[in-house]
Enzyme design. Sequence first.
Site, short mmCIF file in Angstrom:
data_model
loop_
_atom_site.label_atom_id
_atom_site.label_comp_id
_atom_site.label_asym_id
_atom_site.label_seq_id
_atom_site.Cartn_x
_atom_site.Cartn_y
_atom_site.Cartn_z
N ALA A 157 34.31 -37.27 22.93
CA ALA A 157 35.14 -36.24 23.56
C ALA A 157 34.72 -34.85 23.09
O ALA A 157 34.66 -33.89 23.88
CB ALA A 157 36.61 -36.49 23.27
N TYR A 158 34.44 -34.74 21.82
CA TYR A 158 34.04 -33.45 21.25
C TYR A 158 32.70 -33.00 21.83
O TYR A 158 32.56 -31.87 22.32
CB TYR A 158 33.95 -33.57 19.73
CG TYR A 158 33.71 -32.26 19.01
CD1 TYR A 158 34.71 -31.29 18.94
CD2 TYR A 158 32.49 -31.99 18.39
CE1 TYR A 158 34.51 -30.09 18.29
CE2 TYR A 158 32.27 -30.79 17.73
CZ TYR A 158 33.29 -29.85 17.67
OH TYR A 158 33.07 -28.65 17.00
N CYS A 159 31.70 -33.89 21.79
CA CYS A 159 30.38 -33.53 22.29
C CYS A 159 30.40 -33.19 23.78
O CYS A 159 29.82 -32.19 24.22
CB CYS A 159 29.39 -34.66 22.02
SG CYS A 159 29.03 -34.94 20.28
N SER A 161 32.97 -32.20 25.63
CA SER A 161 33.74 -30.99 25.90
C SER A 161 32.97 -29.74 25.48
O SER A 161 33.03 -28.70 26.15
CB SER A 161 35.10 -31.04 25.21
OG SER A 161 34.96 -31.09 23.80
#
Length: 257
Positions: A157-159, A161
């Site tokens: 999710a971090y990468c 986003s």
Amino acid sequence: MEKQNKLQGKTFIITGASSGMGKATALLFSKEGAELVLSGRNVERGIELVSEIETMGGKAIFLAGDVAELTHNQALVEAAFQHFGKLDGLVCHAGMLGLGAITDLEPSLWRETFAVNVDAVFYLLKFALPELLKRPSAAVVINVSIAAYKSFPNHPAYCASKAALLALAKQAAVEYAPSIRINSICPGPVDTPLIHASAAAFPDPAKAVENAGKNTLLQRLGQPEDIAKLCLFLASEESSWITGAAFNIDGGILAKG
């Protein structure tokens, strides 16, 4: 000859200001003459930061809230005019990790991560850009992350986003040139609460943080002040011919491949 402050008379909104890179940026911008509207979730730390800035002779207000909420971003822009009568720029530091492998990650956490990391910047730009168009030398700095380019275990999710955020920043730079300069910064491992939270995705979190510093070409973690200095450069007239760029500030991690 008296030193000229680089942001004298400018008003900036800084999100994620109550700790880490956001706090360091707020303190440096204040020292350089900026009036600040600060956003964060931690009321106590926000009040302490404003007090510290005022003790130094600066001017700042703090609005507690969730940047993922449309109304909070609108309130930040309104506050700039209510308290300082203008808005000259933004520094978007707020972000979240949303840890978990794809098969384990709850859809609600996936959506929340995008809301904080991408939607929040879109919302703030939506309300701020019409006002920034009225100001000379307006500038926006968006904190992306090397995760836009480099994958990390249990960070889908971090990468994802952050990659989306990088694309948004570049598109906005194209759309609003030449009036507003919009640039991104892509930090690597910086000694903030976020990196310690990120390390929870690894079997030995303490070792993961230690290794993150050792794995850079410069053999150390970045400090929040390192990031603040780059933000200052991009927000000031020293970078007057730079827009649509993404600056890696990672101790050389991406150079290693």
